[in-house]
Design an enzyme around this catalytic site. Structure first.
Site, PDB file in Angstrom:
ATOM      1  N   ARG A 106      40.761  41.163  28.713  1.00 25.07           N
ATOM      2  CA  ARG A 106      40.469  41.992  29.609  1.00 25.07           C
ATOM      3  C   ARG A 106      41.240  43.573  29.369  1.00 25.07           C
ATOM      4  O   ARG A 106      42.153  43.644  28.811  1.00 25.07           O
ATOM      5  CB  ARG A 106      41.516  41.789  30.975  1.00 25.07           C
ATOM      6  CG  ARG A 106      41.697  42.457  32.185  1.00 25.07           C
ATOM      7  CD  ARG A 106      42.545  42.020  33.330  1.00 25.07           C
ATOM      8  NE  ARG A 106      41.389  41.155  34.061  1.00 25.07           N
ATOM      9  CZ  ARG A 106      41.514  40.903  35.398  1.00 25.07           C
ATOM     10  NH1 ARG A 106      42.709  41.425  36.001  1.00 25.07           N
ATOM     11  NH2 ARG A 106      40.859  39.979  36.020  1.00 25.07           N
ATOM     12  N   HIS A 133      32.338  42.846  35.454  1.00 26.45           N
ATOM     13  CA  HIS A 133      33.649  41.630  35.613  1.00 26.45           C
ATOM     14  C   HIS A 133      32.553  40.420  35.720  1.00 26.45           C
ATOM     15  O   HIS A 133      32.414  39.837  36.747  1.00 26.45           O
ATOM     16  CB  HIS A 133      34.224  41.793  36.901  1.00 26.45           C
ATOM     17  CG  HIS A 133      35.557  40.828  36.795  1.00 26.45           C
ATOM     18  ND1 HIS A 133      35.794  40.167  36.206  1.00 26.45           N
ATOM     19  CD2 HIS A 133      36.479  40.867  37.974  1.00 26.45           C
ATOM     20  CE1 HIS A 133      36.909  39.735  36.457  1.00 26.45           C
ATOM     21  NE2 HIS A 133      37.359  40.037  37.657  1.00 26.45           N
ATOM     22  N   GLN A 136      33.727  36.943  37.356  1.00 26.52           N
ATOM     23  CA  GLN A 136      33.971  37.006  38.796  1.00 26.52           C
ATOM     24  C   GLN A 136      32.509  36.539  39.319  1.00 26.52           C
ATOM     25  O   GLN A 136      32.787  35.824  40.446  1.00 26.52           O
ATOM     26  CB  GLN A 136      34.400  38.532  39.233  1.00 26.52           C
ATOM     27  CG  GLN A 136      34.802  38.500  40.764  1.00 26.52           C
ATOM     28  CD  GLN A 136      35.789  37.771  41.325  1.00 26.52           C
ATOM     29  OE1 GLN A 136      36.893  37.730  40.930  1.00 26.52           O
ATOM     30  NE2 GLN A 136      35.500  36.864  42.386  1.00 26.52           N
ATOM     31  N   ASP A 229      35.594  45.549  47.700  1.00 26.34           N
ATOM     32  CA  ASP A 229      36.731  45.361  46.411  1.00 26.34           C
ATOM     33  C   ASP A 229      37.778  46.721  46.894  1.00 26.34           C
ATOM     34  O   ASP A 229      37.376  47.579  47.587  1.00 26.34           O
ATOM     35  CB  ASP A 229      35.846  45.501  45.248  1.00 26.34           C
ATOM     36  CG  ASP A 229      36.682  45.785  43.964  1.00 26.34           C
ATOM     37  OD1 ASP A 229      37.982  45.339  44.033  1.00 26.34           O
ATOM     38  OD2 ASP A 229      36.168  46.279  42.905  1.00 26.34           O
ATOM     39  N   CYS A 270      36.748  40.103  45.686  1.00 25.49           N
ATOM     40  CA  CYS A 270      37.220  39.389  44.480  1.00 25.49           C
ATOM     41  C   CYS A 270      38.616  39.070  44.544  1.00 25.49           C
ATOM     42  O   CYS A 270      39.331  38.522  43.742  1.00 25.49           O
ATOM     43  CB  CYS A 270      36.734  40.286  43.278  1.00 25.49           C
ATOM     44  SG  CYS A 270      37.247  42.056  43.309  1.00 25.49           S
ATOM     45  N   ARG A 315      37.008  30.662  40.528  1.00 27.83           N
ATOM     46  CA  ARG A 315      37.220  31.429  39.271  1.00 27.83           C
ATOM     47  C   ARG A 315      37.572  30.378  38.154  1.00 27.83           C
ATOM     48  O   ARG A 315      36.936  30.614  37.086  1.00 27.83           O
ATOM     49  CB  ARG A 315      38.273  32.478  39.440  1.00 27.83           C
ATOM     50  CG  ARG A 315      38.328  33.711  40.417  1.00 27.83           C
ATOM     51  CD  ARG A 315      37.085  34.516  40.044  1.00 27.83           C
ATOM     52  NE  ARG A 315      36.998  34.989  38.585  1.00 27.83           N
ATOM     53  CZ  ARG A 315      37.872  35.747  37.930  1.00 27.83           C
ATOM     54  NH1 ARG A 315      38.697  36.410  38.788  1.00 27.83           N
ATOM     55  NH2 ARG A 315      37.824  36.095  36.722  1.00 27.83           N
TER      56      ARG A 315
HETATM   57  N1  NVA Z   1      37.619  46.889  40.636  1.00 28.63           N
HETATM   58  C1  NVA Z   1      38.716  46.120  40.470  1.00 28.63           C
HETATM   59  C2  NVA Z   1      38.473  44.552  40.359  1.00 28.63           C
HETATM   60  C3  NVA Z   1      39.713  43.809  40.211  1.00 28.63           C
HETATM   61  C4  NVA Z   1      39.521  42.416  40.155  1.00 28.63           C
HETATM   62  C5  NVA Z   1      39.511  46.599  39.372  1.00 28.63           C
HETATM   63  O1  NVA Z   1      38.937  46.667  38.401  1.00 28.63           O
HETATM   64  O2  NVA Z   1      40.679  46.784  39.624  1.00 28.63           O
HETATM   65  N1   CP Z   2      39.549  39.066  40.878  1.00 29.11           N
HETATM   66  C1   CP Z   2      40.293  38.919  39.740  1.00 29.11           C
HETATM   67  O1   CP Z   2      39.812  39.207  38.624  1.00 29.11           O
HETATM   68  O2   CP Z   2      41.566  38.856  40.027  1.00 29.11           O
HETATM   69  P1   CP Z   2      42.980  39.062  38.797  1.00 29.11           P
HETATM   70  O3   CP Z   2      43.123  40.779  38.563  1.00 29.11           O
HETATM   71  O4   CP Z   2      44.100  38.614  39.614  1.00 29.11           O
HETATM   72  O5   CP Z   2      42.620  38.450  37.946  1.00 29.11           O
END
Ligand code: NVA
Ligand code: CP
Length: 327
Positions: A106, A133, A136, A229, A270, A315
């Site tokens: 990540r 992602h 997700q 989101d 998400c 998830r």
């Molecule tokens: N768009 C958000 C998704 C988090 C799961 C981010 O990248 O922070």
């Molecule tokens: N939705 C998601 O990816 O959550 P986290 O950032 O908590 O992993």
């Protein structure tokens, strides 16, 4: 279906039948777990989790799923390893693939997870990048299939920053799975044109469609799924909040929007979500901009229309399916 050895970097790399297979496998593993049926088929294997951004769901899902599959897990945070500081991605990939059977990443650019995969001898899974992602989306598709009993033909409306990981990934998923995707947002936040064109080609084959609109009534009409989101994603500078709030405030998901969508529409997110003052960021935003709810109102978030915690649970089951199938 044989996915052994495959990376999972973006849904662009997967055929619709492969995506459907992973969703159905996740459902089976979910039922097995609820019925106490063990599935520790990867006993003796080990995986590495690299997190350059924070996480609750993704990290916990990989860890719990790995334990259920019988595997060991090593968690690497950005400060606790040499990655990117003293050691390149290429070298890291070659070191980790000598010790581990799979690697989750990540972080920031998709080019980083791609480089990791290019230099690894073991499967690499994308746990979120700026662009995509994909894990997700498997959870979201499983949740949709459980709720509606089908995926094809449903209308999925995304409201918010549609040029980032979630908007892009939902558009790709819809175009591959024969769904009608609508980005209902300010045109500044429409997804990248090249990706839109690619998805329109997929949609042409799957029977789906791609619509970009600023018009809320038109955008949400007959929607089956209303999705949003956070307006500012991890890694973006704080300074973008003012502009983002200004542009996206009309697209906040309210009960009025859910009513416009139709009686059977569900709300998805998400997570994490800014729907009340229960977070530090939420309190800071209230102080600076006077807003108590951001991308979704608390009323919608807590309503019967909201399936956000089903998504969160899924998830784990879908990430387990990815590891089950690719290792
Ligand atoms: N768009 C958000 C998704 C988090 C799961 C981010 O990248 O922070
Ligand atoms: N939705 C998601 O990816 O959550 P986290 O950032 O908590 O992993």
């Amino acid at each position: 279906m044989d996915l052994k050895g495959r990376d999972f970097l973006t849904l662009l790399d997967y055929e619709p039948e492969e995506i459907e297979y992973l969703i159905d496998l996740a459902k089976k593993l979910k039922d097995d777990k609820k019925n106490g049926v063990m599935h520790d088929v990867h006993r003796g294997k080990n995986i590495a989790l690299i997190f350059e951004k924070t996480s609750t769901r993704t990290r916990c899902s990989f860890e719990v799923a790995a334990h259920d599959l019988g595997m060991g897990v090593t968690y690497l945070d950005p400060k606790g390893s040499q990655i990117g500081q003293k050691e390149s991605i290429a070298d890291t990939a070659r070191v980790l693939s000598r010790m581990f059977d799979g690697i989750e990443y990540r972080g920031y650019g998709q080019d980083i997870v791609k480089a990791l995969a290019d230099y690894s001898d073991v499967p690499v899974w994308n746990g979120l990048t700026n662009e995509y992602h994909p894990t997700q989306l498997l959870a979201d598709l499983l949740t949709i299939k459980e709720h509606f009993g089908r995926i094809k033909g449903l209308k999925w409306v995304y409201m918010g920053d549609a040029r980032y990981n979630m908007g892009n990934s939902i558009m790709i998923a819809c175009s591959k799975m024969g769904m009608d995707f609508t980005a209902c947002t300010s045109s500044k936040y429409f997804p990248d044109e090249e990706l839109v064109n690619k998805c329109r080609r997929y949609a042409g084959q799957s029977g789906g469609s791609i619509t970009l609109t600023e018009n809320i009534d038109e955008g949400v009409k007959d929607a089956d799924i209303i999705y949003t989101d956070v307006w500012v994603s991890m890694g973006e500078p704080e300074e973008v909040w003012a502009e983002r709030i200004n542009a996206l405030k009309p697209y906040r998901v309210t009960m009025d929007i859910m009513k416009k969508a139709g009686a059977s529409a569900i709300f998805m997110h998400c997570l994490p979500a800014y729907h009340d003052l229960g977070t530090k960021v939420g309190l800071d935003i209230k102080e600076k901009f006077g807003m108590e709810e951001l991308e979704v109102t608390n009323e919608v978030f807590e309503s019967e229309r909201s399936v956000v915690f089903d998504e969160a649970e899924n998830r784990m089951h879908t990430i387990k399916a990815v590891m089950y199938a690719t290792l």
